[in-house]
Enzyme design. Structure first.
Site, PDB file in Angstrom:
ATOM      1  N   GLU A 119       5.542  13.875  75.194  1.00 61.83           N
ATOM      2  CA  GLU A 119       4.178  13.117  75.036  1.00 61.83           C
ATOM      3  C   GLU A 119       4.475  11.701  75.399  1.00 61.83           C
ATOM      4  O   GLU A 119       3.678  10.879  75.928  1.00 61.83           O
ATOM      5  CB  GLU A 119       3.621  13.765  73.831  1.00 61.83           C
ATOM      6  CG  GLU A 119       2.767  15.053  73.858  1.00 61.83           C
ATOM      7  CD  GLU A 119       3.957  16.449  73.531  1.00 61.83           C
ATOM      8  OE1 GLU A 119       5.046  16.015  73.301  1.00 61.83           O
ATOM      9  OE2 GLU A 119       3.330  17.236  73.925  1.00 61.83           O
ATOM     10  N   HIS A 135      -1.502  22.781  65.215  1.00 63.69           N
ATOM     11  CA  HIS A 135      -2.312  22.963  66.530  1.00 63.69           C
ATOM     12  C   HIS A 135      -3.682  23.474  66.232  1.00 63.69           C
ATOM     13  O   HIS A 135      -4.359  23.853  66.983  1.00 63.69           O
ATOM     14  CB  HIS A 135      -1.612  24.171  67.275  1.00 63.69           C
ATOM     15  CG  HIS A 135      -0.159  24.128  67.518  1.00 63.69           C
ATOM     16  ND1 HIS A 135       0.714  24.302  66.632  1.00 63.69           N
ATOM     17  CD2 HIS A 135       0.484  23.749  68.851  1.00 63.69           C
ATOM     18  CE1 HIS A 135       1.922  24.075  67.104  1.00 63.69           C
ATOM     19  NE2 HIS A 135       1.830  23.774  68.417  1.00 63.69           N
TER      20      HIS A 135
END
Lengths: 366, 337
Positions: free
Chosen positions: B70, B139
């Site tokens: 990321e 998540h």
């Protein structure tokens, strides 16, 4: 005379239910055809339901502030001599009719598009018979005919056509002039196999309708002009500029309120619909082009007085007495019959739909 | 007009903007969907299928599949944005913001300010938010409050397909970094969406429903729960005005304040945790600017101040639902000094 129901009407494509806002006649009160019976609010619009015949409001079934589906019983109209028990039985036995297959199919169909040399125009078609073609005003779309089209579709093939730059039509408006818009309409009518039609135009669409009629007089059976552009130099520039510029709900609402006598007619959905049309790529530029061609410097550049004077077919003018966009005095410029609709602004066909529908029906039947 | 899902609306926005402007590129993990796997090139189109078909139409130079890094994705996106591209980068789960936050928070968000307005950072970061899939604590979060707290970032949270398409196109055309939050349980929600490209402006709330009794402000999936609660309450005679801000930065404070001026009551519904949150922010806004018109204390319906539970039963309790919203609105409506 028998017992008849007053039911929830269907106004516009998307209406499924409506809210009874206020009864304008008391229970037991007599009313004449055309009188306002009650105010109904839908997600799109708030409007009044007018009486279709003379009668007495024998029993109010739907109280104020209730939301009911299309076709639901709102009130009962019965001769004064009718026993209360019979009215009770009528109410008890009333069944909301299932929408016919035809209505369902029409609702499914929705608006379609017609190709005019690589550009597309959106239109809504309803009914069968001698064609009636409706042209909306500056910035509007086919929804402006939500009360007019259903009233004509029982006897006519009605087409509410969206001009270039508007609604779901192409944003390519060419020069945006009267001729450019009239060309587009002519091309659409040819593709839709409409040889001859009753033309109805509102505001800018009125001038376009008059231009189409002047070009091909054989193709226009009658011409109805509602608060048309092109009969005088004045125009409400605040409206035109504001309409072009508005991107936010508050600005859009202020602009739309200029159109009507009663600002309550402008619903949040009307404002949202206007903004959604304007957000499409090219829409604002298209409106700017048209505004520049038609209303440069805050005055009307288009003049249809000569072409209207020369028309051989029947022509009528309809104007709201309180029009704040195009002054009603412009009606004097055209030497044709004028119907002034009281308590209406620039949208008499929406504000006083019953009265205007009557004028149109009688005129095109004659 | 065609009914489209949020997934289709987002795809259309990306494809139409990539056709219109060659500077628009897509960067992220699996955005080429299956490239390099047994599934074949463009088999899936990202984990949610939003980018499916883009690599076939636009090629590898404009649909850039990245390693699972990321920090590299966001660094690449921020750098390419200041040097002339208009990247749409994907942060698959917003929960992963920690590993790339420097690039977003201390780089992209600061460029315009630190370079005296001479640098533009036309960067969009699409990212998934939301609980409800038993995806566990790492998540399932909704950290848009964190993004909103950063000056220099714009933050978008669509709740329906029409807004999703118009807001994403607006985000791509915007010259500032935009965090575009997509709720993972909403991709299949359908509404009418025009085929043409259009924009929905930032900083203009959507009024989902008109009402005069209680103002409800809700985000993303909570808009739908609040709408269901408002339906129930309407039958009880409580008319709620439901406001979906659509963007939290900029925030349409006027629409909220105008509404509270009429209703005198505010309930904020937020799936995120309550501390230093959008719910807290909007409560503060109204307390500061509309205290005089309040008829009842401002109420917040939010997740508790805990991580998102994995156990489905607990997760269900964690997420605000229509019953809870309705109960709090009734309390606000019935409040007597």
């Amino acid at each position: 005379m028998s017992i008849t129901p007053i039911t929830m009407p269907k106004w516009g494509l998307t209406m499924t239910e409506g809210k009874v806002v206020q009864w304008l006649k008391p229970q037991g009160g007599a009313f004449a055809k055309g009188e306002e019976l009650l105010e109904i609010e839908t997600s799109k619009i708030t409007n009044v339901l007018e009486a279709e015949e003379d009668g007495t409001l024998t029993r109010i079934v739907a109280p104020e502030d209730t939301t009911l589906p299309i076709g639901a019983l709102l009130a009962v109209v019965a001769p004064e001599t009718t026993p209360a028990a019979e009215v009770d039985a009528f109410i008890a036995g009333f069944v909301v009719p299932e929408p016919s297959e035809e209505t369902m199919a029409e609702a499914e169909a929705g608006p379609r598009t017609v190709d005019i040399g690589g550009r597309s125009l959106r239109y809504l078609e309803r009914g069968a018979g001698v064609p009636v073609v409706m042209l909306h005003g500056f910035g509007a779309d086919l929804n402006t005919w939500m009360f007019t089209q259903p009233a004509l579709a029982d006897r006519h093939r009605t087409i509410a056509l969206e001009l270039p730059g508007h609604g779901g039509s192409t944003k390519d408006v060419g020069a945006g002039t009267l001729d450019a818009l009239a060309d587009a309409v002519e091309a659409a009518l040819a593709t839709l196999d409409i040889d001859r039609a009753h033309l109805i135009g509102h505001s800018m669409g009125g001038a376009v309708a008059a231009a189409v009629a002047a070009r091909r007089p054989d193709r226009a059976a009658t011409l109805t002009l509602i608060a048309p552009a092109g009969l005088g130099p004045e125009i409400n520039a605040t409206f035109i500029d504001g309409f072009v510029r508005a991107t936010r709900r508050k600005d859009a609402e202020a602009v739309l309120r200029l159109l009507v006598r009663d600002p309550a007619l402008v619903s949040r959905t009307m404002v949202e619909d206007m903004l959604r049309n304007k957000r499409i790529d090219g829409a604002t530029a298209a409106l700017e082009t048209i505004a520049h061609a038609w209303f440069p410097g805050g005055h009307q550049a288009v003049d249809i007085t000569a072409s209207v004077a020369g028309l051989a077919m029947a022509v009528q003018l309809i104007w709201g007495a309180d029009d704040r966009i195009v002054p009603e005095t412009h009606a004097l410029a055209a030497r044709v019959p004028v119907h002034v609709v009281e308590h209406a602004g620039h949208l008499p066909h929406m504000e006083k739909a019953g009265a205007v529908n009557d004028l149109i029906r009688r005129f095109i039947a004659a | 007009m065609a009914q489209k899902t949020i997934r289709q609306a987002l795809h259309e926005a990306l494809a139409q903007e990539m056709r219109r402007d060659p500077r628009v590129v897509v960067i992220g993990e699996d955005v080429a969907g299956g490239a390099g796997t047994g599934g074949g090139r463009d088999a899936a189109g990202g984990v949610l299928g939003v980018t499916k078909g883009l690599i076939t139409e636009f090629g590898e130079d404009r649909v850039i599949d990245t390693p699972i890094t990321e920090s590299a994705i966001m660094g690449m996106a921020a750098g390419s944005a200041v040097s002339g591209l208009r990247p749409v980068a994907e942060l698959m789960f917003s929960d992963f913001l920690g590993v790339c936050f420097d690039q977003i928070y201390n780089q992209a968000a600061k460029f315009r300010y630190m370079f005296g307005g001479k640098a533009r950072t036309p960067l969009v970061i699409r990212t998934m938010i939301g609980a409800g899939r038993s995806a566990a604590a790492q998540h399932s979060q909704s950290p848009y409050g964190i993004f909103t707290s950063v000056p220099g970032l714009k933050v978008v949270i669509p709740s329906n397909a029409y807004d999703a398409k118009g807001l994403l196109i607006q985000a791509i055309r915007d010259d500032d970094p935009v965090i575009f939050c997509e709720h993972k349980l909403m991709y299949d929600l359908k509404t009418e969406v025009p085929d043409e490209a259009y924009t929905v402006p930032f900083g203009e709330a959507n009024i989902v429903r008109d009402g005069d009794d209680v103002t409800i402000v809700a985000f993303a999936r909570m808009v739908h729960y609040a709408a269901a609660a408002a339906e129930t309450l309407a039958r009880e005679g409580i008319d709620c005005e439901l406001i979906d801000p659509r963007t939290t930065s900029p925030l349409d404070a006027d629409t909220i304040l105008d509404s509270v001026a009429r209703t005198g009551r505010l309930v904020v519904v937020d799936e995120a945790t309550p501390r230093c949150s959008m719910a807290a922010d909007i409560a503060a806004l109204v307390a500061e600017h509309a205290f005089g018109v309040l008829k009842a204390p401002i109420r917040r319906v939010t997740a508790p101040h805990t991580p998102v539970p994995f156990a489905p039963g607990l997760e269900k309790l964690y997420i605000p639902d229509s019953d809870r919203i309705a109960a709090v609105v009734r309390e606000a409506q019935g409040y007597a000094r």
